[in-house]
Design a protein around this motif. Structure first.
Motif, PDB file in Angstrom:
ATOM      1  N   ARG A  61      37.869  42.435  48.904  1.00 44.27           N
ATOM      2  CA  ARG A  61      38.440  42.738  47.583  1.00 44.27           C
ATOM      3  C   ARG A  61      39.053  41.485  46.971  1.00 44.27           C
ATOM      4  O   ARG A  61      38.919  41.234  45.767  1.00 44.27           O
ATOM      5  CB  ARG A  61      39.500  43.828  47.722  1.00 44.27           C
ATOM      6  N   TRP A  62      39.745  40.690  47.780  1.00 47.63           N
ATOM      7  CA  TRP A  62      40.375  39.467  47.294  1.00 47.63           C
ATOM      8  C   TRP A  62      39.324  38.464  46.818  1.00 47.63           C
ATOM      9  O   TRP A  62      39.513  37.775  45.820  1.00 47.63           O
ATOM     10  CB  TRP A  62      41.231  38.868  48.418  1.00 47.63           C
ATOM     11  N   LEU A  63      38.176  38.415  47.503  1.00 50.13           N
ATOM     12  CA  LEU A  63      37.137  37.441  47.170  1.00 50.13           C
ATOM     13  C   LEU A  63      36.221  37.903  46.040  1.00 50.13           C
ATOM     14  O   LEU A  63      35.726  37.078  45.266  1.00 50.13           O
ATOM     15  CB  LEU A  63      36.284  37.144  48.413  1.00 50.13           C
ATOM     16  N   THR A  64      35.991  39.204  45.926  1.00 46.60           N
ATOM     17  CA  THR A  64      34.983  39.701  44.981  1.00 46.60           C
ATOM     18  C   THR A  64      35.547  40.562  43.854  1.00 46.60           C
ATOM     19  O   THR A  64      34.858  40.792  42.856  1.00 46.60           O
ATOM     20  CB  THR A  64      33.925  40.545  45.733  1.00 46.60           C
ATOM     21  N   GLY A  65      36.774  41.080  44.010  1.00 46.13           N
ATOM     22  CA  GLY A  65      37.317  41.997  43.016  1.00 46.13           C
ATOM     23  C   GLY A  65      36.776  43.406  43.159  1.00 46.13           C
ATOM     24  O   GLY A  65      36.972  44.248  42.281  1.00 46.13           O
ATOM     25  N   ILE A  66      36.078  43.687  44.261  1.00 42.93           N
ATOM     26  CA  ILE A  66      35.472  44.997  44.515  1.00 42.93           C
ATOM     27  C   ILE A  66      36.119  45.597  45.762  1.00 42.93           C
ATOM     28  O   ILE A  66      36.144  44.943  46.818  1.00 42.93           O
ATOM     29  CB  ILE A  66      33.946  44.875  44.718  1.00 42.93           C
ATOM     30  N   GLU A  67      36.602  46.818  45.646  1.00 47.06           N
ATOM     31  CA  GLU A  67      37.258  47.466  46.782  1.00 47.06           C
ATOM     32  C   GLU A  67      36.419  48.661  47.248  1.00 47.06           C
ATOM     33  O   GLU A  67      36.280  49.655  46.533  1.00 47.06           O
ATOM     34  CB  GLU A  67      38.661  47.956  46.398  1.00 47.06           C
ATOM     35  N   ILE A  68      35.889  48.538  48.448  1.00 40.96           N
ATOM     36  CA  ILE A  68      35.132  49.629  49.065  1.00 40.96           C
ATOM     37  C   ILE A  68      35.828  49.985  50.372  1.00 40.96           C
ATOM     38  O   ILE A  68      35.913  49.148  51.275  1.00 40.96           O
ATOM     39  CB  ILE A  68      33.666  49.246  49.340  1.00 40.96           C
ATOM     40  N   HIS A  69      36.318  51.195  50.470  1.00 38.46           N
ATOM     41  CA  HIS A  69      36.990  51.611  51.695  1.00 38.46           C
ATOM     42  C   HIS A  69      35.971  51.640  52.837  1.00 38.46           C
ATOM     43  O   HIS A  69      34.844  52.125  52.653  1.00 38.46           O
ATOM     44  CB  HIS A  69      37.611  52.997  51.511  1.00 38.46           C
TER      45      HIS A  69
END
Length: 290
Positions: A61-69
């Motif tokens: 999430r920190w690197l891509t701005g995408i959060e996948i649980h």
């Protein structure tokens, strides 16, 4: 593993015409990076290494701005275009060949444990900024419009737009074949009542035009039923006379059309009336002298 990686990269080429070569996709597509990180995190999550799985998810999430649980189930050939701001919750399930754009949320509406996130069928496309919230299913091949907020089940092949999300197109239930509507007859009713769906085609996502179209379809069905009833009455009773319905004339709706053109109620007719009155005052009567 390499077969899955090849599938994921090929899905980018299939759905993003801007993708030019293998190296560019592998190094510059955050959606692909987030997906690969999720594959690893999900593998660890299923083996009860939950802290490490969540740590990998947080780094991604920190690197891509995408959060996948890491608890979410993601199918094959999943593609996130642009990707910034995408959030996929723990109990979400995503089928094969699904496409998400930036700002999409697959979220929950409850703090209770258990299934609380949506399930997306195969081939679903979710537009930028859309929010799908709750433990329901979005059917195979459905399309969710940009910025739509969907909180209830979506049938397969449907298109949903708006806040709250409204179905504006279905694959089968609303087809002319399913409703047994003759397209030529529908067009005749449109002309009879002077309605052209505001110039919007059947495929355009306009809920108002869609509602008006449904009313026309209903009127068509009622019209046909009345005709059959009259025909049956004529056969049962030879003295039965079928009276003609009053005709709808364009001049009956002239004032409404004028208001629609001007945007001001009554302006069209009043201006026409005042002009004719002024002309009658200013125009001198014809002279009787030779």
């Amino acid at each position: 593993m390499f077969q899955r990686l090849r599938e994921d990269i090929n899905s980018v080429f299939d759905r993003d015409p801007a993708a030019r070569n293998f190296l560019e996709v592998l190094t510059n597509y955050p959606g692909l990076h987030a997906l690969l990180a999720h594959r690893l995190g999900s593998w660890l999550w299923r083996r009860n290494l939950k802290w490490l799985a969540k740590t990998i998810s947080s780094l991604a999430r920190w690197l891509t701005g995408i959060e996948i649980h890491p608890g979410a189930h993601i199918g094959r050939r999943f593609f996130i275009d642009h990707g910034m701001g995408v959030v996929i919750g723990e109990t979400a399930e995503v089928g094969d060949d699904v496409t998400l754009y930036q700002g999409v949320t697959l979220g929950g509406t409850s703090w209770n444990k258990g299934k609380r996130h949506p399930t997306l069928g195969d081939g679903v496309i979710v537009g930028a900024g859309a929010k799908i919230l709750g433990p329901f299913t979005v059917g195979t091949g459905a399309k969710i419009g940009s910025n739509a907020v969907v909180t209830k089940e979506v049938p397969a092949g449907a298109t949903v737009v708006g806040i709250p999300g409204k179905i504006v197109k279905r694959a089968d239930p609303d087809s002319e074949e399913a409703l047994d509507i003759d397209p030529a007859r529908r067009e005749a009713i449109r002309e009879k009542f002077g309605f052209d769906a505001y110039g919007v085609s059947q495929d355009m996502p306009d809920p108002v035009a869609r509602s008006m179209q449904a009313m026309l379809d209903h009127m068509h069905a009622v019209d046909e039923r009345i005709e059959r009833m009259c025909s049956t009455l004529s056969k049962l009773d030879a003295s039965y006379r079928e009276s003609r319905l009053p005709e709808l004339r364009n001049e009956d709706f002239a004032e409404i059309l004028d208001e629609a053109d001007t945007g001001c109620p009554g302006v069209g007719n009043r201006s026409a009336t005042s002009t004719s009155a002024d002309d009658s005052v200013k125009t001198p009567p014809p002279s009787s002298k030779g």
